[in-house]
Design a protein around this motif. Structure first.
Motif, mmCIF file in Angstrom:
data_model
loop_
_atom_site.group_PDB
_atom_site.id
_atom_site.type_symbol
_atom_site.label_atom_id
_atom_site.label_comp_id
_atom_site.label_asym_id
_atom_site.label_seq_id
_atom_site.Cartn_x
_atom_site.Cartn_y
_atom_site.Cartn_z
ATOM 1 N N VAL A 1 0.856 -1.184 0.000
ATOM 2 C CA VAL A 1 0.000 0.000 0.000
ATOM 3 C C VAL A 1 0.894 1.236 0.000
ATOM 4 C CG1 VAL A 1 -1.652 1.345 1.372
ATOM 5 C CG2 VAL A 1 -1.928 -1.130 1.162
ATOM 6 N N ASP B 1 0.181 5.045 0.516
ATOM 7 C CA ASP B 1 -0.838 6.005 0.934
ATOM 8 C C ASP B 1 -0.308 7.428 0.785
ATOM 9 O OD1 ASP B 1 -3.296 6.856 2.342
ATOM 10 O OD2 ASP B 1 -1.871 7.457 3.889
ATOM 11 N N ILE C 1 3.716 -1.058 3.806
ATOM 12 C CA ILE C 1 2.921 0.163 3.657
ATOM 13 C C ILE C 1 3.850 1.364 3.723
ATOM 14 C CG2 ILE C 1 2.328 0.223 6.108
ATOM 15 C CD1 ILE C 1 -0.459 1.387 5.140
ATOM 16 N N ALA D 1 -1.778 -4.958 4.905
ATOM 17 C CA ALA D 1 -0.677 -4.904 3.945
ATOM 18 C C ALA D 1 0.578 -5.576 4.477
ATOM 19 C CB ALA D 1 -0.369 -3.454 3.587
ATOM 20 N N GLY E 1 -4.803 0.066 6.186
ATOM 21 C CA GLY E 1 -3.746 -0.562 5.406
ATOM 22 C C GLY E 1 -2.752 -1.313 6.267
#
Length: 68
Positions: A38, A40, A58, A55, A51
């Motif tokens: 992920v 973000d 991340i 994940a 997440g």
């Protein structure tokens, strides 16, 4: 049998309303050798925290989409 790892990379920002459903869908695939990454863009709605639960990796990158 092919056992290659599949990387699913999800770039997101402020998607908490649907993000958990998306991540659960990826986790529930029949092919199990999957990693979720992920990226973000500094969400302010809890997307990052969701997440972190699902994940494998991340990151927070941004502000431009190209940074993600």
């Amino acid at each position: 049998m092919n056992n290659s790892k599949v990387s699913v990379i999800i770039a997101c920002k402020n998607t908490a309303d649907h993000f958990e459903k998306c991540l659960k869908s990826v986790k529930n695939q029949t092919y199990k050798n999957i990693e979720i990454i992920v990226v973000d863009n500094f969400s302010k709605d809890g997307t990052y925290e969701i997440g972190k639960k699902f994940a494998d990796k991340i990151y927070q990158k941004g502000p431009e989409r190209s940074s993600q």
